[in-house]
Design a protein around this motif. Structure first.
Motif, PDB file in Angstrom:
ATOM      1  N   GLY A 116     -49.596 -17.222-107.080  1.00 45.88           N
ATOM      2  CA  GLY A 116     -48.249 -17.521-106.973  1.00 45.88           C
ATOM      3  C   GLY A 116     -47.970 -19.086-107.570  1.00 45.88           C
ATOM      4  O   GLY A 116     -48.921 -19.884-107.619  1.00 45.88           O
ATOM      5  N   SER A 117     -46.653 -19.477-107.730  1.00 44.12           N
ATOM      6  CA  SER A 117     -46.295 -20.811-108.210  1.00 44.12           C
ATOM      7  C   SER A 117     -46.143 -21.599-106.627  1.00 44.12           C
ATOM      8  O   SER A 117     -45.458 -21.168-105.748  1.00 44.12           O
ATOM      9  CB  SER A 117     -45.030 -20.689-108.823  1.00 44.12           C
ATOM     10  OG  SER A 117     -45.523 -20.206-110.024  1.00 44.12           O
ATOM     11  N   SER A 118     -46.333 -22.738-106.696  1.00 47.07           N
ATOM     12  CA  SER A 118     -46.220 -23.857-105.912  1.00 47.07           C
ATOM     13  C   SER A 118     -45.988 -25.167-106.326  1.00 47.07           C
ATOM     14  O   SER A 118     -46.541 -25.566-107.464  1.00 47.07           O
ATOM     15  CB  SER A 118     -47.507 -23.731-104.905  1.00 47.07           C
ATOM     16  OG  SER A 118     -47.373 -24.902-103.807  1.00 47.07           O
ATOM     17  N   GLY A 119     -45.415 -25.993-105.545  1.00 50.76           N
ATOM     18  CA  GLY A 119     -45.339 -27.413-105.842  1.00 50.76           C
ATOM     19  C   GLY A 119     -46.565 -28.303-105.993  1.00 50.76           C
ATOM     20  O   GLY A 119     -46.445 -29.567-106.259  1.00 50.76           O
ATOM     21  N   ARG A 120     -47.458 -27.703-105.312  1.00 46.49           N
ATOM     22  CA  ARG A 120     -48.769 -28.260-105.057  1.00 46.49           C
ATOM     23  C   ARG A 120     -50.057 -27.555-105.167  1.00 46.49           C
ATOM     24  O   ARG A 120     -50.068 -26.513-105.306  1.00 46.49           O
ATOM     25  CB  ARG A 120     -49.004 -28.986-103.833  1.00 46.49           C
ATOM     26  CG  ARG A 120     -48.942 -27.944-102.544  1.00 46.49           C
ATOM     27  CD  ARG A 120     -48.895 -28.683-101.296  1.00 46.49           C
ATOM     28  NE  ARG A 120     -50.318 -29.045-100.689  1.00 46.49           N
ATOM     29  CZ  ARG A 120     -51.165 -28.123-100.624  1.00 46.49           C
ATOM     30  NH1 ARG A 120     -51.217 -27.011-100.474  1.00 46.49           N
ATOM     31  NH2 ARG A 120     -52.324 -28.863-100.011  1.00 46.49           N
ATOM     32  N   TYR A 141     -53.348 -19.315-108.424  1.00 43.74           N
ATOM     33  CA  TYR A 141     -52.502 -20.214-107.861  1.00 43.74           C
ATOM     34  C   TYR A 141     -51.810 -21.284-109.169  1.00 43.74           C
ATOM     35  O   TYR A 141     -52.876 -21.815-109.985  1.00 43.74           O
ATOM     36  CB  TYR A 141     -52.880 -21.072-106.788  1.00 43.74           C
ATOM     37  CG  TYR A 141     -53.081 -20.463-105.688  1.00 43.74           C
ATOM     38  CD1 TYR A 141     -51.971 -20.384-104.706  1.00 43.74           C
ATOM     39  CD2 TYR A 141     -54.169 -19.743-105.554  1.00 43.74           C
ATOM     40  CE1 TYR A 141     -52.328 -19.509-103.619  1.00 43.74           C
ATOM     41  CE2 TYR A 141     -54.172 -18.922-104.125  1.00 43.74           C
ATOM     42  CZ  TYR A 141     -53.566 -18.939-103.308  1.00 43.74           C
ATOM     43  OH  TYR A 141     -53.750 -18.316-102.224  1.00 43.74           O
ATOM     44  N   LYS A 142     -50.535 -21.202-109.459  1.00 47.32           N
ATOM     45  CA  LYS A 142     -50.036 -21.915-110.351  1.00 47.32           C
ATOM     46  C   LYS A 142     -49.225 -23.148-110.024  1.00 47.32           C
ATOM     47  O   LYS A 142     -48.225 -22.952-109.068  1.00 47.32           O
ATOM     48  CB  LYS A 142     -49.446 -21.197-111.417  1.00 47.32           C
ATOM     49  CG  LYS A 142     -50.072 -20.040-112.102  1.00 47.32           C
ATOM     50  CD  LYS A 142     -50.992 -20.543-112.639  1.00 47.32           C
ATOM     51  CE  LYS A 142     -51.633 -19.090-113.707  1.00 47.32           C
ATOM     52  NZ  LYS A 142     -53.075 -19.394-113.641  1.00 47.32           N
ATOM     53  N   VAL A 143     -49.272 -24.257-110.633  1.00 45.05           N
ATOM     54  CA  VAL A 143     -48.490 -25.525-110.063  1.00 45.05           C
ATOM     55  C   VAL A 143     -47.303 -25.500-110.904  1.00 45.05           C
ATOM     56  O   VAL A 143     -47.328 -25.400-112.160  1.00 45.05           O
ATOM     57  CB  VAL A 143     -49.135 -26.837-110.130  1.00 45.05           C
ATOM     58  CG1 VAL A 143     -48.610 -28.085-109.665  1.00 45.05           C
ATOM     59  CG2 VAL A 143     -50.545 -26.828-109.210  1.00 45.05           C
ATOM     60  N   THR A 144     -46.138 -25.520-110.030  1.00 42.96           N
ATOM     61  CA  THR A 144     -44.905 -25.720-110.886  1.00 42.96           C
ATOM     62  C   THR A 144     -44.516 -27.105-110.662  1.00 42.96           C
ATOM     63  O   THR A 144     -44.431 -27.584-109.764  1.00 42.96           O
ATOM     64  CB  THR A 144     -43.721 -24.797-110.128  1.00 42.96           C
ATOM     65  OG1 THR A 144     -44.261 -23.547-109.971  1.00 42.96           O
ATOM     66  CG2 THR A 144     -42.449 -24.767-110.753  1.00 42.96           C
ATOM     67  N   PRO A 145     -44.167 -27.859-111.945  1.00 41.51           N
ATOM     68  CA  PRO A 145     -43.774 -28.960-111.815  1.00 41.51           C
ATOM     69  C   PRO A 145     -42.579 -29.353-111.059  1.00 41.51           C
ATOM     70  O   PRO A 145     -41.721 -28.575-111.085  1.00 41.51           O
ATOM     71  CB  PRO A 145     -43.473 -29.383-113.341  1.00 41.51           C
ATOM     72  CG  PRO A 145     -44.452 -28.438-113.995  1.00 41.51           C
ATOM     73  CD  PRO A 145     -44.321 -27.106-113.228  1.00 41.51           C
ATOM     74  N   TYR A 146     -42.622 -30.516-110.407  1.00 42.34           N
ATOM     75  CA  TYR A 146     -41.470 -30.855-109.543  1.00 42.34           C
ATOM     76  C   TYR A 146     -40.239 -31.143-110.449  1.00 42.34           C
ATOM     77  O   TYR A 146     -40.343 -31.904-111.248  1.00 42.34           O
ATOM     78  CB  TYR A 146     -41.860 -31.951-108.683  1.00 42.34           C
ATOM     79  CG  TYR A 146     -40.641 -32.486-107.950  1.00 42.34           C
ATOM     80  CD1 TYR A 146     -40.308 -31.807-106.697  1.00 42.34           C
ATOM     81  CD2 TYR A 146     -40.092 -33.735-108.100  1.00 42.34           C
ATOM     82  CE1 TYR A 146     -39.325 -32.288-105.995  1.00 42.34           C
ATOM     83  CE2 TYR A 146     -38.947 -34.241-107.373  1.00 42.34           C
ATOM     84  CZ  TYR A 146     -38.604 -33.718-106.355  1.00 42.34           C
ATOM     85  OH  TYR A 146     -37.675 -34.225-105.626  1.00 42.34           O
ATOM     86  N   ARG A 147     -39.170 -30.527-110.038  1.00 42.80           N
ATOM     87  CA  ARG A 147     -37.996 -30.671-110.916  1.00 42.80           C
ATOM     88  C   ARG A 147     -37.194 -31.962-110.463  1.00 42.80           C
ATOM     89  O   ARG A 147     -37.142 -31.936-109.242  1.00 42.80           O
ATOM     90  CB  ARG A 147     -37.017 -29.594-110.906  1.00 42.80           C
ATOM     91  CG  ARG A 147     -35.893 -29.772-111.801  1.00 42.80           C
ATOM     92  CD  ARG A 147     -35.285 -28.428-111.873  1.00 42.80           C
ATOM     93  NE  ARG A 147     -34.091 -28.434-112.686  1.00 42.80           N
ATOM     94  CZ  ARG A 147     -32.799 -28.966-112.373  1.00 42.80           C
ATOM     95  NH1 ARG A 147     -32.782 -29.092-110.996  1.00 42.80           N
ATOM     96  NH2 ARG A 147     -31.972 -29.066-113.138  1.00 42.80           N
TER      97      ARG A 147
END
Length: 158
Positions: free
Chosen positions: A72-76, A134-140
């Protein structure tokens, strides 16, 4: 004197990572994702875990009340070392979002420890299968601009 202090601080900072417990230098060979999927099936990981983003059949049943998501997506970034550690030492770092029913009364993970069964090659392949999930979601960042401070004119008027 200042050079001595700077050198001492530098040695202390870098020296902290050189201890026997340091993960520095830890590396395993590249694994095979397809074999990793087979390892996931062999050890029946799907009985308690679901892979984020993958469709489940309607008759999927888990041994736990709610499937534990992997990926899933995570910020790290979920590092290679974190995945290896999670597999061989499931109680090392428990996800706080998971219900207490996934741990024993003394806080130990209920995940089956497979260290006496899982080969190193299987571990490497399993991590190769899981890590791309695991995908990194860029910090908005905020849409607000920083305010610039206005420095009053301190020069005397002429």
């Amino acid at each position: 004197m200042n050079k001595t202090i700077l050198l001492t601080i530098t040695l202390l900072l870098f020296g902290c990572e050189q201890g026997a417990q340091s993960p520095r230098g830890f590396s395993l060979p590249e694994g095979d994702m397809e074999k990793g999927y087979l390892v996931f099936q062999k050890y029946q990981c799907q009985d308690c875990h679901r892979i984020a983003g993958e469709k489940e059949s309607e008759d999927t049943q888990y041994l736990v009340a709610k499937a534990i998501p992997l990926g899933g997506s995570s910020g790290r970034i979920k590092t290679y070392a974190e995945l290896v550690t999670s597999i061989i030492n499931p109680s090392h770092k428990l996800t706080p979002r998971q219900p207490a029913s996934f741990t024993s009364e003394d806080g130990v993970s209920l995940m089956r420890v497979v260290n006496d069964e899982l080969t190193v090659s299987e571990l490497i392949d399993l991590v190769a299968y899981l890590q791309p999930k695991y995908k990194v979601t860029p910090y908005r960042t905020s849409d607000y601009r920083l305010y610039q401070l206005r420095v009053p004119n301190t020069q005397p008027d002429e």
